[in-house]
Design an enzyme around this catalytic site. Structure first.
Site, PDB file in Angstrom:
ATOM      1  CG  ASN A 163      46.484  44.681  37.516  1.00 24.42           C
ATOM      2  OD1 ASN A 163      46.474  44.273  38.680  1.00 24.42           O
ATOM      3  ND2 ASN A 163      45.412  45.147  36.909  1.00 24.42           N
ATOM      4  CD  GLU A 202      42.102  44.411  38.303  1.00 22.62           C
ATOM      5  OE1 GLU A 202      40.868  44.623  38.253  1.00 22.62           O
ATOM      6  OE2 GLU A 202      42.818  44.350  37.291  1.00 22.62           O
ATOM      7  CB  CYS A 213      40.142  42.095  36.331  1.00 27.36           C
ATOM      8  SG  CYS A 213      38.650  43.076  36.266  1.00 27.36           S
ATOM      9  CD  GLU A 241      43.201  47.043  33.651  1.00 27.05           C
ATOM     10  OE1 GLU A 241      41.985  46.823  33.635  1.00 27.05           O
ATOM     11  OE2 GLU A 241      44.022  46.192  34.011  1.00 27.05           O
ATOM     12  CG  ASN A 266      39.338  47.013  40.855  1.00 22.73           C
ATOM     13  OD1 ASN A 266      39.856  48.063  41.236  1.00 22.73           O
ATOM     14  ND2 ASN A 266      39.484  45.910  41.541  1.00 22.73           N
ATOM     15  CE  LYS A 268      43.513  42.666  33.944  1.00 20.31           C
ATOM     16  NZ  LYS A 268      42.718  43.818  34.502  1.00 20.31           N
TER      17      LYS A 268
HETATM   18  N1  ING Z   1      37.972  45.412  34.210  1.00 17.22           N
HETATM   19  C1  ING Z   1      36.938  44.955  33.361  1.00 17.22           C
HETATM   20  C2  ING Z   1      36.786  43.437  33.322  1.00 17.22           C
HETATM   21  O1  ING Z   1      37.264  42.718  32.460  1.00 17.22           O
HETATM   22  C3  ING Z   1      35.827  45.083  31.217  1.00 17.22           C
HETATM   23  C4  ING Z   1      37.044  45.520  31.983  1.00 17.22           C
HETATM   24  C5  ING Z   1      34.569  45.291  31.715  1.00 17.22           C
HETATM   25  C6  ING Z   1      35.993  44.421  30.046  1.00 17.22           C
HETATM   26  C7  ING Z   1      33.442  44.846  31.000  1.00 17.22           C
HETATM   27  C8  ING Z   1      34.903  43.963  29.321  1.00 17.22           C
HETATM   28  C9  ING Z   1      33.618  44.182  29.798  1.00 17.22           C
HETATM   29  O2  ING Z   1      36.057  42.992  34.196  1.00 17.22           O
HETATM   30  C10 ING Z   1      39.263  45.026  34.336  1.00 17.22           C
HETATM   31  N2  ING Z   1      39.969  45.674  35.289  1.00 17.22           N
HETATM   32  O3  ING Z   1      39.779  44.162  33.652  1.00 17.22           O
END
Ligand code: ING
Length: 320
Positions: free
Chosen positions: A107, A47, A174, A143, A199, A124
């Site tokens: 995205n 991503e 992601c 985001e 990411n 996304k």
């Molecule tokens: N990043 C993270 C993901 O879904 C996140 C945000 C991290 C959500 C951990 C929940 C728990 O992997 C992105 N860019 O979506």
């Protein structure tokens, strides 16, 4: 027809604010070179593979955030990567911050044929985090401030990679990988290969830090393993990893088969190639049994999944 599609996960290490687009393109060229050398038919990048994960920074205006968006396709500098891929006869999947000519911001993931044409685009849909600055957070995750919800649904394209395999390709980005509905949307289109860039910060998004960090990798793996097993498909889930601007993102890129098994896994937080042979015939094993959707699914009982967004707990409480 061989049925074997050789797929490369091109995990990338951090991209710093000070890194130029040329620096990033040089790294991508090296990864494509390496993947082609190892016989890959398709190379999947993370991503936002052209920029730092800028949604960790707060910008008052979109004009300031626009510095990270590309307004053309292919994005600036990417033609060299497409040219190398075409020369090597490999497909590419890459993701970037897209600003459309009518000023929409997404995205976005792009799948490119061996001939350099975009054959599938995905924007996304599940945008995590928040839209306004939250002072008490250890890091921002904006985001929802910078991207609109994708407007292309969850498309799947049927592709004939001549002399190699015919397969149904889909993409997620992601946070999408955490939502079973996204996988099932692809699964109901008989997807064979799901390409995912991510990411994912090591630090928790929940401010109180109730989840110990080791669970981040567990969750990142299990959602992809479950998605593949329950939807009869392979997945290539590719990280941008390492410490960007002092914030750590984990790597752990993986390639998973339709039985939910991890068949390749990264071990660094740097640029790293994983290459695996995906025998697409495995996608058909559970389509004929455990996950024969036509034989076993009961959509008439799934109404809540589509009609309802948030929770609705039972109205009455029974004392027991
Ligand atoms: N990043 C993270 C993901 O879904 C996140 C945000 C991290 C959500 C951990 C929940 C728990 O992997 C992105 N860019 O979506």
């Amino acid at each position: 027809m061989s049925h074997i599609l050789t797929v490369a996960a091109a995990q990338m290490g951090p991209i710093q604010r000070t890194d130029s687009r040329d620096d990033v393109i040089a790294r991508m060229l090296k990864l494509v070179e390496g993947a082609a050398h190892r016989g890959a038919h398709i190379v999947v990048f993370p991503e936002l593979c052209l920029t730092p994960f800028f949604p960790r920074w707060y910008y008052e205006t979109m004009e300031e955030a626009d510095q990270w968006f590309d307004t053309q396709w292919p994005p600036a500098g990417m033609q060299a990567v497409l040219d190398l891929a075409r020369q090597k006869g490999v497909m590419l999947q890459f993701s970037y911050a897209e600003k459309t000519p009518d000023n929409h911001h997404f995205n976005t993931a792009s799948l490119v044929s061996r001939h350099g044409e975009e054959v599938l685009k995905y924007r996304k849909i599940h945008l995590p985090g928040h839209a306004e600055y939250i002072a008490e957070r250890p890091l921002q995750h904006l985001e929802k401030r910078y991207f609109e919800v994708g407007n292309l649904g969850f498309p799947v394209r049927r592709l004939d990679f001549e002399g190699v395999a015919t397969f149904n390709a889909g993409m997620l980005l992601c946070n999408d990988r955490r939502w079973p509905e996204a996988w099932r949307e692809l699964g109901l289109q008989e997807v064979d290969l799901v390409m995912i860039g991510y990411n994912t910060p090591v630090a928790n998004l929940d401010v109180k830090h109730e989840q110990p960090p080791h669970l981040k990798v567990l969750h990142s793996n299990l959602v992809v393993q479950a998605g593949c097993y329950q939807n009869n498909c392979f997945a290539v889930s590719v990280a941008k990893a390492g410490v960007e601007d002092g914030h750590a993102m984990f790597g752990n890129s993986i390639i998973v088969n339709p039985f939910g098994e991890i068949i390749a896994q990264a071990s660094t937080w740097s640029d790293e190639l994983l290459v695996a042979d995906c025998d697409l015939r495995l996608c058909h094993v559970n389509r004929a049994s455990t996950f024969n959707f036509s034989a076993h699914r009961r959509p008439e009982y799934y109404r809540r999944i589509v009609d309802q967004t948030g929770w609705k707990r039972p109205e009455h409480t029974l004392t027991v």
